[in-house]
Each structure stands twice: as structure tokens, then as C-alpha cells.
Scaffold this motif. Structure first.
Motif, mmCIF file in Angstrom:
data_model
loop_
_atom_site.group_PDB
_atom_site.id
_atom_site.type_symbol
_atom_site.label_atom_id
_atom_site.label_comp_id
_atom_site.label_asym_id
_atom_site.label_seq_id
_atom_site.Cartn_x
_atom_site.Cartn_y
_atom_site.Cartn_z
ATOM 1 N N VAL A 61 -11.365 -4.115 0.950
ATOM 2 C CA VAL A 61 -11.064 -3.143 -0.098
ATOM 3 C C VAL A 61 -12.211 -2.139 -0.111
ATOM 4 N N GLU A 62 -11.887 -0.896 0.159
ATOM 5 C CA GLU A 62 -12.878 0.178 0.195
ATOM 6 C C GLU A 62 -13.125 0.745 -1.196
ATOM 7 N N SER A 63 -12.038 0.859 -1.988
ATOM 8 C CA SER A 63 -12.154 1.374 -3.345
ATOM 9 C C SER A 63 -10.941 0.950 -4.162
ATOM 10 N N VAL A 64 -11.113 1.031 -5.479
ATOM 11 C CA VAL A 64 -10.014 0.830 -6.415
ATOM 12 C C VAL A 64 -9.837 2.172 -7.110
ATOM 13 N N GLU A 65 -8.602 2.657 -7.180
ATOM 14 C CA GLU A 65 -8.372 4.018 -7.651
ATOM 15 C C GLU A 65 -7.225 4.091 -8.643
ATOM 16 N N TRP A 84 5.613 21.489 -6.162
ATOM 17 C CA TRP A 84 4.255 21.146 -5.809
ATOM 18 C C TRP A 84 3.815 19.957 -6.629
ATOM 19 N N ALA A 85 2.846 19.246 -6.103
ATOM 20 C CA ALA A 85 2.346 18.040 -6.758
ATOM 21 C C ALA A 85 0.855 18.175 -7.002
ATOM 22 N N ILE A 86 0.419 17.644 -8.130
ATOM 23 C CA ILE A 86 -0.992 17.607 -8.492
ATOM 24 C C ILE A 86 -1.364 16.150 -8.718
ATOM 25 N N ASP A 87 -2.475 15.734 -8.124
ATOM 26 C CA ASP A 87 -2.985 14.369 -8.246
ATOM 27 C C ASP A 87 -4.395 14.444 -8.823
ATOM 28 N N VAL A 88 -4.581 13.947 -10.057
ATOM 29 C CA VAL A 88 -5.903 13.835 -10.664
ATOM 30 C C VAL A 88 -6.258 12.355 -10.557
ATOM 31 N N TYR A 89 -7.421 12.056 -9.969
ATOM 32 C CA TYR A 89 -7.718 10.652 -9.691
ATOM 33 C C TYR A 89 -9.166 10.286 -9.994
ATOM 34 N N ALA A 90 -9.356 8.972 -10.198
ATOM 35 C CA ALA A 90 -10.686 8.374 -10.339
ATOM 36 C C ALA A 90 -10.774 7.270 -9.298
ATOM 37 N N SER A 91 -11.951 7.142 -8.683
ATOM 38 C CA SER A 91 -12.155 6.164 -7.621
ATOM 39 C C SER A 91 -13.490 5.477 -7.825
ATOM 40 N N ALA A 92 -13.518 4.161 -7.592
ATOM 41 C CA ALA A 92 -14.758 3.386 -7.723
ATOM 42 C C ALA A 92 -14.709 2.211 -6.751
ATOM 43 N N PRO A 93 -15.870 1.623 -6.435
ATOM 44 C CA PRO A 93 -15.897 0.487 -5.511
ATOM 45 C C PRO A 93 -15.241 -0.782 -6.057
ATOM 46 N N PHE A 113 -0.695 5.574 -10.963
ATOM 47 C CA PHE A 113 -0.798 4.498 -9.983
ATOM 48 C C PHE A 113 -2.205 3.927 -10.013
ATOM 49 N N THR A 114 -2.317 2.605 -10.070
ATOM 50 C CA THR A 114 -3.595 1.938 -9.847
ATOM 51 C C THR A 114 -3.437 1.220 -8.515
ATOM 52 N N MET A 115 -4.404 1.417 -7.630
ATOM 53 C CA MET A 115 -4.235 0.899 -6.275
ATOM 54 C C MET A 115 -5.558 0.486 -5.649
ATOM 55 N N GLU A 116 -5.447 -0.418 -4.691
ATOM 56 C CA GLU A 116 -6.573 -0.773 -3.834
ATOM 57 C C GLU A 116 -6.413 0.020 -2.543
ATOM 58 N N VAL A 117 -7.498 0.640 -2.108
ATOM 59 C CA VAL A 117 -7.495 1.392 -0.860
ATOM 60 C C VAL A 117 -8.319 0.594 0.136
ATOM 61 N N TYR A 118 -7.766 0.418 1.328
ATOM 62 C CA TYR A 118 -8.388 -0.441 2.329
ATOM 63 C C TYR A 118 -9.121 0.347 3.407
#
Length: 181
Positions: free
Chosen positions: A132-136, A150-159, A115-120
Motif C-alpha cells: 500500500v503506497e497511500s490511502v486516499e 468534465w470531471a473534477i477530483d478534489v483529493y487527500a492522500s496520506a501514507p 471514494f476512499t481507496m488504497e493505492v498500491y
């Protein structure tokens, strides 16, 4: 670095400083000697895995890292046991957010969705629009073993989207290095 008593120059580059070149004095000039990997394996027992993160990054909490020059850029891991009818997206993905892109992924350790998403952030009073607080980018994998999900979420986050794109190599290295425990 090499114990010869002479100064070496270390050059880390890219937003992750994922590679470090060593230059040493050859008697006339500094010349390239070698490239160091720049990654360290970390165990995340609670998530049931280990993975590689950039050596120069600072650990913010048990499963989140940031480069020393910008803690708004992050690499992290989240995990959760899922009880029906819980869906992994609702449990692990940040809210409020808007999914910009979603696609299936196949990894050596499991199948999932990217998933690529904008976080508000919170909207300013009277504006009606949340910033927009970050794009992840989140890579979410669901596993089942002996009746447990069970679920595993590996993520990258940037402004910004541009800074997130610069993180792609770090995220890919982390995903490729995952070893389940």
C-alpha cells in the motif's frame, strides 16, 4: 506580528497547521491574542475553479500541496474533459487501487461520489503482493455544460488511514470553499 517590537509566539497545530494561534507578551506572561485562519484561496484556471488550501503548505505542482514537514501527505485537484464513453473514475482515480468505500455526496457546487481507496505500489518480485503506497479520499464531481462533460477530483492522500483521517478537516475546508470559474 503586531508591530509593537515585542516577540510573539505563533503556534500551529494539527497535521495541516490549519489554525495558527498568536500569543503576545502582556508584561507578565505570554497570553492568547487571536487565531489566524491559516488558509489561502488559490485559482486553478485549468480546472475551472478556486479553493482554499492551508497557508503553511508548500505547493508541489500546479494543483498539489503538502505540509512542510511531510510531503507524503497531500491535498490536490485533478480535472479532465470527458469524451464518451470515458468514465470519470477511469480517467481521474489512481491505479492500481482498491476502493474501500464509495458514497454519494452533495456539495454546493455539484453532486458526485466520495471514494476512499488504497493505492498500491509495485509488487516486489517473487512476493506477489503489492504494498500500500497511500490511502486516499477522492471526491469526484461530473458536470455538463453546453454539451461538454468534465470531471473534477478534489483529493487527500496520506501514507496511512490514521494520517488520512487527520486530513479530513483540510479536505472538507477545500471542498466547502470551491468556487467554479
Amino acid at each position: 506580528m503586531d508591530g509593537d517590537g515585542l516577540v510573539e509566539i505563533l503556534a500551529g497545530y494539527g497535521p495541516a497547521a490549519a489554525s495558527i494561534d498568536i500569543y503576545g507578551w502582556d508584561g507578565q506572561a505570554y497570553t492568547f491574542r487571536q487565531t489566524l485562519s491559516g488558509y489561502t484561496r488559490v485559482d486553478l484556471t485549468e480546472a475551472g475553479l478556486s479553493l482554499e488550501v492551508p497557508t503553511t503548505w508548500t505547493q508541489i505542482d500546479a494543483a498539489t500541496w503538502a505540509p512542510p514537514e511531510d510531503d507524503a501527505i497531500r491535498l490536490g485537484v485533478r480535472s479532465a474533459m470527458l469524451e464518451p464513453p470515458q468514465e470519470p473514475e477511469a480517467v481521474l482515480l489512481p491505479q492500481p487501487a482498491q476502493v474501500l468505500d464509495a458514497q454519494p455526496v452533495e456539495l454546493a457546487w455539484g453532486s458526485g461520489r466520495r471514494f476512499t481507496m488504497e493505492v498500491y505500489g509495485e509488487a516486489e518480485e517473487g512476493t506477489g503482493q503489492a504494498p500500500v503506497e497511500s490511502v486516499e479520499t477522492h471526491v469526484l464531481v461530473v458536470m455538463e455544460q453546453e454539451g461538454t462533460r468534465w470531471a473534477i477530483d478534489v483529493y487527500a492522500s496520506a501514507p496511512s488511514a490514521g494520517q488520512l483521517a487527520e486530513m479530513e478537516d483540510v479536505l472538507q475546508r477545500a471542498l466547502a470553499s470551491v468556487a467554479l470559474q
